[in-house]
Design a protein around this motif. Structure first.
Motif, PDB file in Angstrom:
ATOM      1  N   ILE A   1      13.253 -12.909  -4.102  1.00  0.00           N
ATOM      2  CA  ILE A   1      13.703 -13.942  -5.030  1.00  0.00           C
ATOM      3  C   ILE A   1      12.632 -14.218  -6.088  1.00  0.00           C
ATOM      4  CG2 ILE A   1      14.358 -16.376  -5.224  1.00  0.00           C
ATOM      5  CD1 ILE A   1      15.503 -16.087  -2.350  1.00  0.00           C
ATOM      6  N   LEU A   2      11.381 -14.318  -5.647  1.00  0.00           N
ATOM      7  CA  LEU A   2      10.290 -14.571  -6.584  1.00  0.00           C
ATOM      8  C   LEU A   2      10.103 -13.412  -7.559  1.00  0.00           C
ATOM      9  CD1 LEU A   2       7.650 -16.198  -4.213  1.00  0.00           C
ATOM     10  CD2 LEU A   2       8.992 -17.333  -5.982  1.00  0.00           C
ATOM     11  N   LEU A   3      10.164 -12.190  -7.054  1.00  0.00           N
ATOM     12  CA  LEU A   3      10.008 -11.027  -7.929  1.00  0.00           C
ATOM     13  C   LEU A   3      11.174 -10.904  -8.910  1.00  0.00           C
ATOM     14  CD1 LEU A   3       8.548  -8.418  -5.427  1.00  0.00           C
ATOM     15  CD2 LEU A   3       7.343  -9.647  -7.246  1.00  0.00           C
ATOM     16  N   ALA A   4      12.371 -11.260  -8.457  1.00  0.00           N
ATOM     17  CA  ALA A   4      13.522 -11.247  -9.366  1.00  0.00           C
ATOM     18  C   ALA A   4      13.350 -12.290 -10.464  1.00  0.00           C
ATOM     19  CB  ALA A   4      14.808 -11.502  -8.582  1.00  0.00           C
TER      20      ALA A   4
ATOM     21  N   ILE B   1       5.198  -4.816 -21.185  1.00  0.00           N
ATOM     22  CA  ILE B   1       5.830  -3.640 -20.573  1.00  0.00           C
ATOM     23  C   ILE B   1       5.027  -3.129 -19.379  1.00  0.00           C
ATOM     24  CG2 ILE B   1       6.399  -1.209 -20.985  1.00  0.00           C
ATOM     25  CD1 ILE B   1       7.150  -2.104 -23.880  1.00  0.00           C
ATOM     26  N   PHE B   2       3.713  -3.058 -19.520  1.00  0.00           N
ATOM     27  CA  PHE B   2       2.905  -2.424 -18.479  1.00  0.00           C
ATOM     28  C   PHE B   2       2.397  -3.384 -17.394  1.00  0.00           C
ATOM     29  CE2 PHE B   2       2.538   0.696 -21.956  1.00  0.00           C
ATOM     30  CZ  PHE B   2       3.073   1.779 -21.279  1.00  0.00           C
ATOM     31  N   VAL B   3       2.067  -4.611 -17.753  1.00  0.00           N
ATOM     32  CA  VAL B   3       1.574  -5.564 -16.759  1.00  0.00           C
ATOM     33  C   VAL B   3       2.227  -6.932 -16.950  1.00  0.00           C
ATOM     34  CG1 VAL B   3      -0.631  -4.483 -16.173  1.00  0.00           C
ATOM     35  CG2 VAL B   3      -0.474  -5.914 -18.203  1.00  0.00           C
ATOM     36  N   GLY B   4       3.491  -6.922 -17.313  1.00  0.00           N
ATOM     37  CA  GLY B   4       4.218  -8.158 -17.584  1.00  0.00           C
ATOM     38  C   GLY B   4       4.322  -9.069 -16.385  1.00  0.00           C
ATOM     39  N   GLY B   5       4.499  -8.518 -15.204  1.00  0.00           N
ATOM     40  CA  GLY B   5       4.620  -9.335 -14.002  1.00  0.00           C
ATOM     41  C   GLY B   5       3.388 -10.164 -13.722  1.00  0.00           C
TER      42      GLY B   5
ATOM     43  N   MET C   1       3.534 -16.457  -8.951  1.00  0.00           N
ATOM     44  CA  MET C   1       4.857 -16.044  -8.453  1.00  0.00           C
ATOM     45  C   MET C   1       4.873 -14.558  -8.119  1.00  0.00           C
ATOM     46  SD  MET C   1       7.476 -18.204 -10.876  1.00  0.00           S
ATOM     47  CE  MET C   1       8.882 -17.252 -10.366  1.00  0.00           C
ATOM     48  N   PHE C   2       4.229 -13.756  -8.943  1.00  0.00           N
ATOM     49  CA  PHE C   2       4.194 -12.315  -8.725  1.00  0.00           C
ATOM     50  C   PHE C   2       3.440 -11.988  -7.432  1.00  0.00           C
ATOM     51  CE2 PHE C   2       2.415  -8.047  -9.447  1.00  0.00           C
ATOM     52  CZ  PHE C   2       3.568  -7.351  -9.755  1.00  0.00           C
ATOM     53  N   ILE C   3       2.279 -12.596  -7.256  1.00  0.00           N
ATOM     54  CA  ILE C   3       1.474 -12.342  -6.049  1.00  0.00           C
ATOM     55  C   ILE C   3       2.189 -12.832  -4.803  1.00  0.00           C
ATOM     56  CG2 ILE C   3      -0.671 -12.936  -4.866  1.00  0.00           C
ATOM     57  CD1 ILE C   3      -2.016 -12.943  -7.656  1.00  0.00           C
ATOM     58  N   LEU C   4       2.714 -14.056  -4.859  1.00  0.00           N
ATOM     59  CA  LEU C   4       3.449 -14.579  -3.705  1.00  0.00           C
ATOM     60  C   LEU C   4       4.699 -13.759  -3.415  1.00  0.00           C
ATOM     61  CD1 LEU C   4       3.221 -18.460  -4.163  1.00  0.00           C
ATOM     62  CD2 LEU C   4       2.106 -17.043  -2.437  1.00  0.00           C
ATOM     63  N   GLY C   5       5.316 -13.243  -4.448  1.00  0.00           N
ATOM     64  CA  GLY C   5       6.490 -12.394  -4.268  1.00  0.00           C
ATOM     65  C   GLY C   5       6.163 -11.145  -3.471  1.00  0.00           C
TER      66      GLY C   5
ATOM     67  N   LEU D   1       3.526 -10.754  -1.506  1.00  0.00           N
ATOM     68  CA  LEU D   1       3.039 -11.124  -0.177  1.00  0.00           C
ATOM     69  C   LEU D   1       4.168 -11.516   0.774  1.00  0.00           C
ATOM     70  CD1 LEU D   1      -0.182 -13.190  -1.029  1.00  0.00           C
ATOM     71  CD2 LEU D   1      -0.049 -10.857  -0.127  1.00  0.00           C
ATOM     72  N   THR D   2       5.231 -12.079   0.255  1.00  0.00           N
ATOM     73  CA  THR D   2       6.337 -12.522   1.100  1.00  0.00           C
ATOM     74  C   THR D   2       7.555 -11.607   1.017  1.00  0.00           C
ATOM     75  OG1 THR D   2       7.144 -13.989  -0.655  1.00  0.00           O
ATOM     76  CG2 THR D   2       5.612 -14.934   0.962  1.00  0.00           C
ATOM     77  N   LEU D   3       7.365 -10.441   0.456  1.00  0.00           N
ATOM     78  CA  LEU D   3       8.477  -9.493   0.330  1.00  0.00           C
ATOM     79  C   LEU D   3       9.015  -9.068   1.692  1.00  0.00           C
ATOM     80  CD1 LEU D   3      10.134  -7.958  -1.760  1.00  0.00           C
ATOM     81  CD2 LEU D   3       8.508  -6.092  -1.572  1.00  0.00           C
ATOM     82  N   VAL D   4       8.153  -8.997   2.671  1.00  0.00           N
ATOM     83  CA  VAL D   4       8.536  -8.561   4.010  1.00  0.00           C
ATOM     84  C   VAL D   4       9.563  -9.507   4.633  1.00  0.00           C
ATOM     85  CG1 VAL D   4       7.667  -8.070   6.323  1.00  0.00           C
ATOM     86  CG2 VAL D   4       6.293  -7.477   4.340  1.00  0.00           C
ATOM     87  N   ILE D   5       9.425 -10.802   4.386  1.00  0.00           N
ATOM     88  CA  ILE D   5      10.360 -11.755   4.997  1.00  0.00           C
ATOM     89  C   ILE D   5      11.555 -12.063   4.083  1.00  0.00           C
ATOM     90  CG2 ILE D   5       8.630 -12.833   6.482  1.00  0.00           C
ATOM     91  CD1 ILE D   5       8.389 -15.105   4.464  1.00  0.00           C
ATOM     92  N   GLY D   6      11.626 -11.437   2.954  1.00  0.00           N
ATOM     93  CA  GLY D   6      12.788 -11.574   2.086  1.00  0.00           C
ATOM     94  C   GLY D   6      12.663 -12.602   0.982  1.00  0.00           C
ATOM     95  N   VAL D   7      11.807 -13.576   1.148  1.00  0.00           N
ATOM     96  CA  VAL D   7      11.633 -14.606   0.137  1.00  0.00           C
ATOM     97  C   VAL D   7      11.029 -14.016  -1.138  1.00  0.00           C
ATOM     98  CG1 VAL D   7      10.471 -16.804  -0.392  1.00  0.00           C
ATOM     99  CG2 VAL D   7      11.369 -16.368   1.898  1.00  0.00           C
ATOM    100  N   GLY D   8      10.181 -13.043  -0.955  1.00  0.00           N
ATOM    101  CA  GLY D   8       9.506 -12.418  -2.088  1.00  0.00           C
ATOM    102  C   GLY D   8      10.453 -11.769  -3.068  1.00  0.00           C
TER     103      GLY D   8
END
Length: 114
Positions: free
Chosen positions: A69-72, A30-34, A54-58, A60-67
């Motif tokens: 998908i990884l975070l989802a 619940i608290f640090v699952g990602g 995947m969480f870290i890359l998500g 880091l790449t959130l700005v370009i939109g790819v992140g």
């Protein structure tokens, strides 16, 4: 060779002391699952590292939109893990029970030799 009742009680007592807690696993999820902390706790190191990357890359790449998908994907993975944690704990308990039983058999004196 099977265990005596006393040996079985010893194995179950050690198991109760050393087994992973479902409460701790769910709190970590619940608290640090990602970050995959619950998988590290449950001994699923390979998938925990994959989840962490995947969480870290998500992020880091959130700005370009790819992140996104990884975070989802990590979010869905965490949702699925809500249902997988009991099985992971059961598997861990079974492995511990087997290991403790074998240790008990190996360390017990041979009664038939007397």
């Amino acid at each position: 060779m099977s265990l005596t009742t006393q040996q079985q009680m010893l194995v179950e007592q050690r198991l109760a002391n050393d087994a992973k807690s479902p409460v701790v696993a769910y709190l970590l999820l619940i608290f640090v699952g990602g970050l995959g902390a619950h998988r590290f706790y449950l001994g699923q190191i390979g998938t925990a590292i994959a989840m962490l990357i995947m969480f870290i890359l998500g992020w880091l790449t959130l700005v370009i939109g790819v992140g996104l998908i990884l975070l989802a994907a990590v979010g869905i993975w965490c949702l699925v893990d809500l249902f997988l944690i009991p099985g992971m704990i059961r598997t861990d308990r079974d492995a511990l029970r087997e290991r403790y039983s074998m240790q008990t058999i190996q360390t017990s004196p041979d009664v038939s030799a007397a």
